[in-house]
Scaffold this motif. Structure first.
Motif, PDB file in Angstrom:
ATOM      1  N   ARG A 131       0.827  -1.215   0.000  1.00 56.04           N
ATOM      2  CA  ARG A 131       0.000   0.000   0.000  1.00 56.04           C
ATOM      3  C   ARG A 131       0.858   1.261   0.000  1.00 56.04           C
ATOM      4  NH1 ARG A 131      -2.353   3.709  -1.005  1.00 56.04           N
ATOM      5  NH2 ARG A 131      -4.364   4.509  -0.260  1.00 56.04           N
ATOM      6  N   LEU A 132       1.884   1.291   0.837  1.00 57.40           N
ATOM      7  CA  LEU A 132       2.723   2.481   0.913  1.00 57.40           C
ATOM      8  C   LEU A 132       3.575   2.652  -0.340  1.00 57.40           C
ATOM      9  CD1 LEU A 132       3.826   2.261   4.655  1.00 57.40           C
ATOM     10  CD2 LEU A 132       2.360   4.011   3.647  1.00 57.40           C
ATOM     11  N   SER A 133       4.072   1.552  -0.871  1.00 59.96           N
ATOM     12  CA  SER A 133       4.903   1.644  -2.082  1.00 59.96           C
ATOM     13  C   SER A 133       4.097   2.141  -3.271  1.00 59.96           C
ATOM     14  CB  SER A 133       5.503   0.276  -2.412  1.00 59.96           C
ATOM     15  OG  SER A 133       6.390  -0.142  -1.397  1.00 59.96           O
ATOM     16  N   GLY A 134       2.783   1.883  -3.256  1.00 57.86           N
ATOM     17  CA  GLY A 134       1.931   2.339  -4.344  1.00 57.86           C
ATOM     18  C   GLY A 134       1.510   3.787  -4.237  1.00 57.86           C
ATOM     19  N   ALA A 135       1.840   4.450  -3.130  1.00 53.07           N
ATOM     20  CA  ALA A 135       1.467   5.852  -2.935  1.00 53.07           C
ATOM     21  C   ALA A 135       2.557   6.754  -3.497  1.00 53.07           C
ATOM     22  CB  ALA A 135       1.259   6.144  -1.455  1.00 53.07           C
ATOM     23  N   PRO A 136       2.186   7.777  -4.254  1.00 53.89           N
ATOM     24  CA  PRO A 136       3.196   8.683  -4.814  1.00 53.89           C
ATOM     25  C   PRO A 136       4.053   9.335  -3.725  1.00 53.89           C
ATOM     26  CG  PRO A 136       1.042   9.064  -5.821  1.00 53.89           C
ATOM     27  CD  PRO A 136       0.817   8.142  -4.665  1.00 53.89           C
ATOM     28  N   GLY A 137       5.350   9.355  -3.978  1.00 51.08           N
ATOM     29  CA  GLY A 137       6.254  10.050  -3.070  1.00 51.08           C
ATOM     30  C   GLY A 137       6.668   9.258  -1.850  1.00 51.08           C
ATOM     31  N   ILE A 138       6.300   7.975  -1.781  1.00 49.58           N
ATOM     32  CA  ILE A 138       6.665   7.135  -0.632  1.00 49.58           C
ATOM     33  C   ILE A 138       7.426   5.911  -1.135  1.00 49.58           C
ATOM     34  CG2 ILE A 138       5.816   5.705   1.279  1.00 49.58           C
ATOM     35  CD1 ILE A 138       3.440   7.573   1.506  1.00 49.58           C
ATOM     36  N   GLU A 139       8.520   5.592  -0.487  1.00 52.21           N
ATOM     37  CA  GLU A 139       9.323   4.413  -0.810  1.00 52.21           C
ATOM     38  C   GLU A 139       9.530   3.590   0.452  1.00 52.21           C
ATOM     39  OE1 GLU A 139      13.862   3.185  -2.231  1.00 52.21           O
ATOM     40  OE2 GLU A 139      13.299   5.298  -2.002  1.00 52.21           O
ATOM     41  N   VAL A 140       9.163   2.319   0.424  1.00 52.38           N
ATOM     42  CA  VAL A 140       9.433   1.422   1.544  1.00 52.38           C
ATOM     43  C   VAL A 140      10.842   0.872   1.357  1.00 52.38           C
ATOM     44  CG1 VAL A 140       8.770  -0.698   2.721  1.00 52.38           C
ATOM     45  CG2 VAL A 140       7.002   0.835   1.837  1.00 52.38           C
ATOM     46  N   ILE A 141      11.737   1.278   2.250  1.00 50.29           N
ATOM     47  CA  ILE A 141      13.145   0.880   2.095  1.00 50.29           C
ATOM     48  C   ILE A 141      13.453  -0.423   2.818  1.00 50.29           C
ATOM     49  CG2 ILE A 141      13.932   3.245   1.762  1.00 50.29           C
ATOM     50  CD1 ILE A 141      14.903   3.214   4.682  1.00 50.29           C
ATOM     51  N   GLY A 142      12.470  -0.952   3.577  1.00 48.79           N
ATOM     52  CA  GLY A 142      12.712  -2.212   4.249  1.00 48.79           C
ATOM     53  C   GLY A 142      11.570  -2.605   5.157  1.00 48.79           C
ATOM     54  N   CYS A 143      11.524  -3.881   5.483  1.00 47.79           N
ATOM     55  CA  CYS A 143      10.577  -4.430   6.454  1.00 47.79           C
ATOM     56  C   CYS A 143      11.359  -5.322   7.410  1.00 47.79           C
ATOM     57  CB  CYS A 143       9.495  -5.266   5.764  1.00 47.79           C
ATOM     58  SG  CYS A 143       8.419  -4.344   4.658  1.00 47.79           S
ATOM     59  N   ALA A 144      10.973  -5.307   8.674  1.00 50.11           N
ATOM     60  CA  ALA A 144      11.662  -6.112   9.673  1.00 50.11           C
ATOM     61  C   ALA A 144      10.652  -6.768  10.596  1.00 50.11           C
ATOM     62  CB  ALA A 144      12.630  -5.246  10.487  1.00 50.11           C
ATOM     63  N   ALA A 145      10.940  -8.010  10.986  1.00 53.00           N
ATOM     64  CA  ALA A 145      10.023  -8.771  11.831  1.00 53.00           C
ATOM     65  C   ALA A 145      10.164  -8.427  13.300  1.00 53.00           C
ATOM     66  CB  ALA A 145      10.237 -10.270  11.621  1.00 53.00           C
ATOM     67  N   ASP A 146      11.236  -7.760  13.680  1.00 54.48           N
ATOM     68  CA  ASP A 146      11.401  -7.326  15.066  1.00 54.48           C
ATOM     69  C   ASP A 146      12.446  -6.208  15.119  1.00 54.48           C
ATOM     70  OD1 ASP A 146      14.090  -8.326  15.461  1.00 54.48           O
ATOM     71  OD2 ASP A 146      13.269 -10.307  15.822  1.00 54.48           O
TER      72      ASP A 146
END
Length: 343
Positions: free
Chosen positions: A21-36
């Protein structure tokens, strides 16, 4: 400018859906995800995000501990994505006290559907957090409350202070109310906050403030020296009770995308209190409350807006000023004195 976001949540579903969802929004880049948080620390050492979306209950390190580490190392906007439960609400209040920028609720069931259908709030929250200034609030242990007013009456009040706020408002309200002695006006507040969170928020303030603070119930009298906070998910209105006031808590459609809505409260105050009221609009995104504050001013109330320099987000006060709804703009540190003088 692209907003770089790191998502920290032990649920693979949450990470997947929020990232998409965030990556599909203009001007937002998800640079990573972490489980903890421990995995998150490794990623942040390589590339520091502009905004962190953080769960609270996670293995190896809880979110609040991690939040405190972030704020100690390099203060960064953090959005808490927490479950809509009483336990989650209390933990979220602790996170807000530790410096979190805002809260986005997630349910305990139907999580994937909820996130896919209602994830617009997280996009708005990320943009608001990235645009907001670093907090200029005074730490709780450095605040000096004013002396208590002598013998404040505990009876129903014929004057009222109405406050509306949103993004950044939880900490701003804490600073105002901890500096305010019991006054002879009742205080009613709309803080944009989800259902279940407002009771924990009011309880936390009640333990810190000279005045009594509680979540409003339908029909509660407006009492001198008492603060009533609108329940999350329900509108709050002021109603006349002879020369005094009560509050009405009700359902109804969202106004300006919000329930509770500041406009709903302010318009009711304009109608039944007029010149016996003080309206205060504080930090928040959007324009909720601006038109209602204008109606209060037109009805003879004194109206005050938090100034841009001390707002986390200046949207709501800015719109009120643009409409000509504001008598005075003051910094956050002066709002308690304005209320004390009026009351």
């Amino acid at each position: 400018m692209t907003i770089r976001v790191l998502i920290v949540d032990d649920s693979a579903v949450v990470r997947q859906v929020l990232s998409r969802r965030l990556s599909g929004a203009p001007g937002i880049e998800v640079i990573g995800c972490a489980a903890d948080p421990l995995f998150a620390m490794t990623q942040m050492n390589r590339q520091w995000p502009d905004v962190v979306v953080l769960d609270i209950e996670m293995p190896r390190m809880d979110g609040i501990t991690f939040l405190k580490k972030i704020m100690a190392a390099r203060p960064t906007p953090v959005i808490i994505c927490s479950t809509l439960s009483q336990r989650g609400a209390r933990a979220t209040m602790e996170a807000l006290a530790a410096g979190a920028a805002s809260v986005v609720p997630k349910p305990t069931t139907g999580l994937k559907t909820f996130l896919e259908e209602d994830s617009g709030d997280i996009v708005t929250a990320v943009r608001a957090a990235a645009a907001g200034k670093a907090s200029r609030l005074v730490p709780a242990n450095e605040r000096r409350p004013l002396p208590a007013a002598p013998d404040p009456p505990g009876t129903t009040s014929d004057r009222v202070v109405a406050i509306g706020t949103s993004t950044g408002g939880t900490q701003a309200l804490e600073q105002v109310l901890t500096a305010l002695p019991p006054v002879r006006s009742g205080i009613v507040i709309v803080q944009h906050m989800p259902e279940k969170f407002t009771a924990a928020f009011a309880e936390r303030l009640d333990g810190m403030c000279p005045m009594s603070v509680r979540e409003a119930g339908n029909g509660d009298p407006v009492v001198a020296g008492t603060v009533l906070v609108a329940p999350g998910g329900r509108h709050l209105q002021l109603v006349g009770d002879g020369a005094h006031f009560r509050v009405k808590v009700s359902d109804g459609p969202p106004i300006n995308r919000h329930r509770p809505s500041v406009d709903v409260l302010f318009r009711s105050v304009a109608k039944v209190a007029g010149p016996r009221a003080l309206g205060v609009i504080m930090t928040g995104m959007g324009d909720d409350g601006a038109r209602g504050l204008l109606e209060m001013r037109q009805a003879g109330a004194l109206t005050v807006a938090q100034d841009e320099a001390t707002c986390v987000v200046h949207g709501m006060p800015k719109e009120a000023v643009r409409l000509g709804a504001v008598d005075r703009e003051v910094p956050l540190s002066a709002i308690a004195e304005v209320i004390r003088t009026h009351a």
